[in-house]
Scaffold this motif. Structure first.
Motif, mmCIF file in Angstrom:
data_model
loop_
_atom_site.group_PDB
_atom_site.id
_atom_site.type_symbol
_atom_site.label_atom_id
_atom_site.label_comp_id
_atom_site.label_asym_id
_atom_site.label_seq_id
_atom_site.Cartn_x
_atom_site.Cartn_y
_atom_site.Cartn_z
ATOM 1 N N SER A 45 -50.375 42.950 43.791
ATOM 2 C CA SER A 45 -51.484 43.915 43.361
ATOM 3 C C SER A 45 -52.619 43.623 42.587
ATOM 4 O O SER A 45 -53.644 43.889 42.526
ATOM 5 C CB SER A 45 -50.745 45.176 42.763
ATOM 6 N N THR A 46 -52.521 42.635 41.486
ATOM 7 C CA THR A 46 -53.387 42.153 40.610
ATOM 8 C C THR A 46 -54.680 41.637 41.431
ATOM 9 O O THR A 46 -55.881 41.807 40.783
ATOM 10 C CB THR A 46 -52.734 41.127 39.679
ATOM 11 N N ASP A 74 -48.069 32.084 49.572
ATOM 12 C CA ASP A 74 -46.765 32.644 49.851
ATOM 13 C C ASP A 74 -47.103 33.983 50.643
ATOM 14 O O ASP A 74 -48.287 34.551 50.757
ATOM 15 C CB ASP A 74 -45.854 32.977 48.896
ATOM 16 N N LEU A 162 -45.767 32.286 43.086
ATOM 17 C CA LEU A 162 -45.804 32.120 44.697
ATOM 18 C C LEU A 162 -44.569 32.836 45.067
ATOM 19 O O LEU A 162 -44.547 34.053 44.583
ATOM 20 C CB LEU A 162 -45.468 30.577 44.776
ATOM 21 N N LYS A 217 -46.913 43.267 31.886
ATOM 22 C CA LYS A 217 -46.621 41.683 31.832
ATOM 23 C C LYS A 217 -46.713 41.236 30.419
ATOM 24 O O LYS A 217 -46.670 39.970 30.257
ATOM 25 C CB LYS A 217 -47.753 41.215 32.818
HETATM 26 C C1 6PG Z 1 -46.174 37.947 45.974
HETATM 27 C C2 6PG Z 1 -47.213 37.057 45.171
HETATM 28 C C3 6PG Z 1 -46.574 37.096 43.960
HETATM 29 C C4 6PG Z 1 -47.376 37.785 43.102
HETATM 30 C C5 6PG Z 1 -46.538 38.352 41.823
HETATM 31 C C6 6PG Z 1 -47.358 39.160 40.872
HETATM 32 O O1 6PG Z 1 -46.180 37.693 47.235
HETATM 33 O O2 6PG Z 1 -45.751 38.836 45.492
HETATM 34 O O3 6PG Z 1 -47.451 35.997 45.922
HETATM 35 O O4 6PG Z 1 -46.050 35.942 43.408
HETATM 36 O O5 6PG Z 1 -48.442 36.892 42.396
HETATM 37 O O6 6PG Z 1 -45.336 39.061 42.214
HETATM 38 O O7 6PG Z 1 -47.731 40.199 41.309
HETATM 39 P P1 6PG Z 1 -48.466 41.486 40.821
HETATM 40 O O8 6PG Z 1 -49.871 40.680 40.437
HETATM 41 O O9 6PG Z 1 -48.439 42.653 41.864
HETATM 42 O O10 6PG Z 1 -47.697 41.726 39.511
#
Ligand code: 6PG
Length: 265
Positions: A45-46, A74, A162, A217
């Motif tokens: 989401s970020t 990923d 990832l 976080k």
């Molecule tokens: C995925 C992302 C994963 C993500 C983290 C943080 O496929 O979910 O590649 O590595 O960067 O889970 O996710 P948020 O930014 O939503 O906290």
């Protein structure tokens, strides 16, 4: 061991603008030096605000998008129109028709999930095909590994990055594999099998930008950036390296010790 550059900004809007500027600078540098820029996108989401910012009038015209190749660090092993798809996320934000970005279709390189599905194959087959694409398209380092110009990353609440989750064999796997299939994680949502680039491709990348926002976080950021080094427990520590930039909002940085925050840009 020298660590990453840590930058703390006020909130999520500032993170989006700062990350968009950082991304454009990295792409501009790569295009100027090598004529092309290979960018590894992240899911979650970020980055939504970042992708929307890059497609906005403030940023979209900064880049010759025809010289940019979009890859994914990923993805979840689902169709691109599935709500959990990282490709779908980018199509609905950065590449949305309202963004006005002129991105040639041949520059967008999703994991071949539809092809795997059509062949009755799983994440491992998909990851192998993607590795072949990366090896054919990107510059290679001395070990024969593809080199991204910029890898965008987030950090999961469990410390993953990832699709490299706590306890993952990818943490210290020799390369290859360049990419790997990953079983559905138990420590993070969604509990869906994944395909991922190896962490080795964040270690050899010319630039890495880790974006973390929100009070939820704060604890994991403190553990990853200021706690004991234990990449098997906190795989995202592999991205806490010299040459990487961690861009945090003040909420996500709130748990960092004063001495670490003091070094923040
Ligand atoms: C995925 C992302 C994963 C993500 C983290 C943080 O496929 O979910 O590649 O590595 O960067 O889970 O996710 P948020 O930014 O939503 O906290």
């Amino acid at each position: 061991m020298a660590g990453p550059r840590i930058v703390v900004v006020a909130g999520e809007d500032e993170i989006a603008r700062a990350c968009a500027d950082y991304t454009c600078r990295a792409m501009e540098r790569a295009i100027a030096e090598r004529g092309r820029a290979h960018l590894a996108l992240t899911g979650g989401s970020t980055p939504i605000a970042l992708y929307r910012a890059l497609g906005s009038a403030a940023f979209r015209d900064r880049l010759d998008w025809g010289s940019v190749d979009l890859w994914w660090g990923d993805d979840r092993f689902v169709p691109f129109d599935h709500p959990a798809s990282n490709v779908g996320l980018v199509q609905d934000t950065l590449l949305d028709r309202d963004s006005g970005i002129a991105m040639p279709a041949g520059n967008v390189h999703p994991f071949p999930i539809p092809e795997a599905d059509a062949a009755g194959e799983g994440p491992g087959w998909c990851a192998t095909r993607y590795a072949e694409q990366l090896l054919a398209a990107l510059p290679l380092d001395a070990r024969g590994l593809p080199v991204f110009d910029l890898v965008l990353l987030g950090v999961g609440p469990d410390g993953h990055f990832l699709s490299c989750f706590p306890g993952s064999p990818l943490v210290d796997a020799p390369a290859p594999p360049v990419c790997a299939g990953v079983p559905a994680p138990t420590t993070a949502s969604p509990h869906i099998p994944r395909v991922t680039c190896s962490p080795r491709l964040t270690e050899n990348a010319r630039d890495v930008l880790v974006m973390v926002a929100g009070a939820g976080k704060a604890a994991i950021v403190a553990a990853v950036l200021a706690g004991a080094r234990d990449p098997h427990r906190y795989p995202s520590q592999l991205a806490a390296r010299e040459g990487a930039t961690w861009l945090l909002d003040s909420s996500a940085a709130a748990g960092l010790p004063a001495d670490v925050r003091a070094t923040a840009g």
